[in-house]
Design an enzyme around this catalytic site. Structure first.
Site, PDB file in Angstrom:
ATOM      1  N   GLY A   2      92.576  27.816  96.363  1.00 27.33           N
ATOM      2  CA  GLY A   2      92.682  28.264  94.992  1.00 27.33           C
ATOM      3  C   GLY A   2      91.824  29.479  94.714  1.00 27.33           C
ATOM      4  O   GLY A   2      91.295  30.113  95.627  1.00 27.33           O
ATOM      5  N   VAL A   4      88.767  31.045  91.915  1.00 29.81           N
ATOM      6  CA  VAL A   4      87.815  30.785  90.838  1.00 29.81           C
ATOM      7  C   VAL A   4      87.758  32.013  89.935  1.00 29.81           C
ATOM      8  O   VAL A   4      87.484  33.121  90.395  1.00 29.81           O
ATOM      9  CB  VAL A   4      86.415  30.462  91.388  1.00 29.81           C
ATOM     10  CG1 VAL A   4      85.435  30.251  90.232  1.00 29.81           C
ATOM     11  CG2 VAL A   4      86.465  29.218  92.265  1.00 29.81           C
ATOM     12  N   ASP A 117      81.167  18.657 104.272  1.00 27.97           N
ATOM     13  CA  ASP A 117      81.692  20.010 104.456  1.00 27.97           C
ATOM     14  C   ASP A 117      80.613  21.056 104.189  1.00 27.97           C
ATOM     15  O   ASP A 117      80.853  22.055 103.511  1.00 27.97           O
ATOM     16  CB  ASP A 117      82.898  20.238 103.537  1.00 27.97           C
ATOM     17  CG  ASP A 117      83.796  21.374 104.029  1.00 27.97           C
ATOM     18  OD1 ASP A 117      83.697  21.739 105.217  1.00 27.97           O
ATOM     19  OD2 ASP A 117      84.595  21.893 103.231  1.00 27.97           O
TER      20      ASP A 117
END
Length: 427
Positions: A2, A4, A117
């Site tokens: 995505g 931001v 992660d």
């Protein structure tokens, strides 16, 4: 996954960051639902932590069939971008960053969260001096990580136990911290190879090339990059070494370990590959900003496949009990009060769920969301609600209704299991 955006909250008159989640058109039905749930899980996991090194989540909204996370705007750049643009960092600077990332991990571990992660692209360096650990989309609770925990994360930064689908602990995040520190002082991660599989094999089998530019930080890197998690530095030990580095106190070399259990690790990985697993990544650059998700391999190793007369197939975790009832087929977890029910359906998805909500008679019922959901095969809908310590999510996927129910206090890790089930569903 995505973009931001910098945005302005017109109600509260403040600048915010808005994470727009991309939903590629080629995604299958289950993958779209999985991605939506990942965003919800990320927002919830982040909201659990009250720490200056964690971004504050203000809200999560849906627009144009996609979820958007509204959060605190932090001015700065990622550690990965700093490395890409300026090369390796001085050991003192890397240690200062690592010390703050460790502080976030300690806070997360204190509430039972494993980040899974940790890598330079998920570390944000703010202009005001803050170091922020971002992207809790893969976070899980330590009590819900079993022997077949999904292998998710970036291949050059995952721990050996993650790479071999063994149980993970707080030590797994500390390994990733060590790999991040190595990348900071050397300009590259210790186990980056030409592709994801090669990187994971290197994590499992190869020694890393000793860092040439780590200075006194090498004792921390060597202590964290021990393949046996029992031999790895703990968070307390790592913090004390950081403190000694800050005061200029000399530190001795860390003891290196032999590659114990390498053959067993190879056999585990070979079994996953032989089972038909495929390797894929959400992004393109191995070892930097990519996140590899081995859903198919994990499903092949830890789930049982069912093809039902109602016209669908699905993967269900091994050990779950199958029961046929008048309202559908149930699969229940014998270890916890959670289950999945699947049944064929027809009609208007959103209208039917709204009607079902009106008929609800649960004590202390509360709706979390009831909304249309974009589906490749047409319009779908989802209804999420709670009652008396129980959490439920009812999804319309094509011509089928899927209901997942789990205890409220185990919802976030449990719904990840439902996400894995949805990725296997074919109607």
């Amino acid at each position: 996954m995505g973009t931001v955006w910098r945005a302005h909250d017109e109600v509260l008159d403040r600048d915010v960051a808005v994470k727009e989640v991309s939903l590629p058109g080629q995604l299958r039905v289950g993958e779209r639902v999985l991605l939506y749930h990942r965003v919800l899980s990320e927002a919830r996991a982040t909201a659990m932590l009250d720490h200056p090194g964690v971004i504050t989540v203000h809200d999560i909204v849906e627009q144009d069939g996609r979820p958007w996370i509204v959060m605190e705007l932090v001015h700065g750049s990622s550690l990965q971008r700093l490395i890409d643009q300026g090369g390796r960092l001085p050991p003192q600077r890397a240690a200062a960053i690592g010390r703050q990332v460790l502080s976030v991990l300690v806070a997360a571990h204190a509430v039972g969260l494993l980040h899974r992660d940790v890598k330079p692209s998920n570390v944000l360096l703010a202009v005001d001096g803050r170091v922020v650990l971002t992207d809790f989309g893969l976070a899980v609770h330590r009590n819900d990580v079993g022997s077949r925990a999904p292998l998710e994360g970036s291949p050059a930064y995952v721990s050996p136990e993650q790479a071999s689908s063994k149980p993970i602990t707080e030590a797994s995040d500390l390994w990733s911290l060590g790999a991040m520190l190595y990348a900071a002082v050397e300009g590259r991660p210790p186990y980056a190879r030409g592709d994801a599989l090669a990187s994971l094999m290197a994590v499992l089998l190869d020694p890393y090339e000793p860092p040439e530019h780590a200075g006194g930080l090498r004792v921390v890197i060597d202590g964290l990059l021990r393949k046996d998690p029992a031999e790895r530095l703990t968070a307390d030990q790592t913090a004390r070494l950081f403190d000694r580095l800050e005061t200029g106190e000399r530190t001795g070399p860390a003891r290196m370990l032999p590659r114990i259990g390498a053959l067993a690790t190879v056999s585990v990985l070979a079994a996953l590959v032989a089972a038909g697993g495929t390797w894929s990544s959400r992004w393109t650059a191995v070892g930097s900003s990519d996140t590899v998700r081995l859903r198919e391999a994990v499903a092949a190793a830890g789930m049982a496949g069912y093809r039902e007369a109602a016209g669908y197939s699905v993967g269900i975790p091994l050990g779950w009990r199958r029961t046929v009832r008048a309202d559908g087929i149930y699969w229940s977890d014998p270890r916890m009060n959670r289950y999945v029910r699947i049944a064929p359906t027809a009609g208007d998805p959103l209208g039917d769920l709204r009607a079902a909500e009106q008929r609800s008679r649960y004590a202390h019922y509360r709706t979390i969301r009831l909304e249309a959901a974009d589906r490749p095969a047409g319009t779908g809908a989802e209804w999420e609600y709670t009652w008396l310590g129980t959490h439920a999510l009812q999804s319309r996927v094509g011509d089928y209704d899927l209901l997942f129910v789990a205890p409220e206090d185990r919802w976030t890790p449990s719904v990840r299991m439902f996400d894995d089930i949805l990725t296997t569903f074919r109607g």
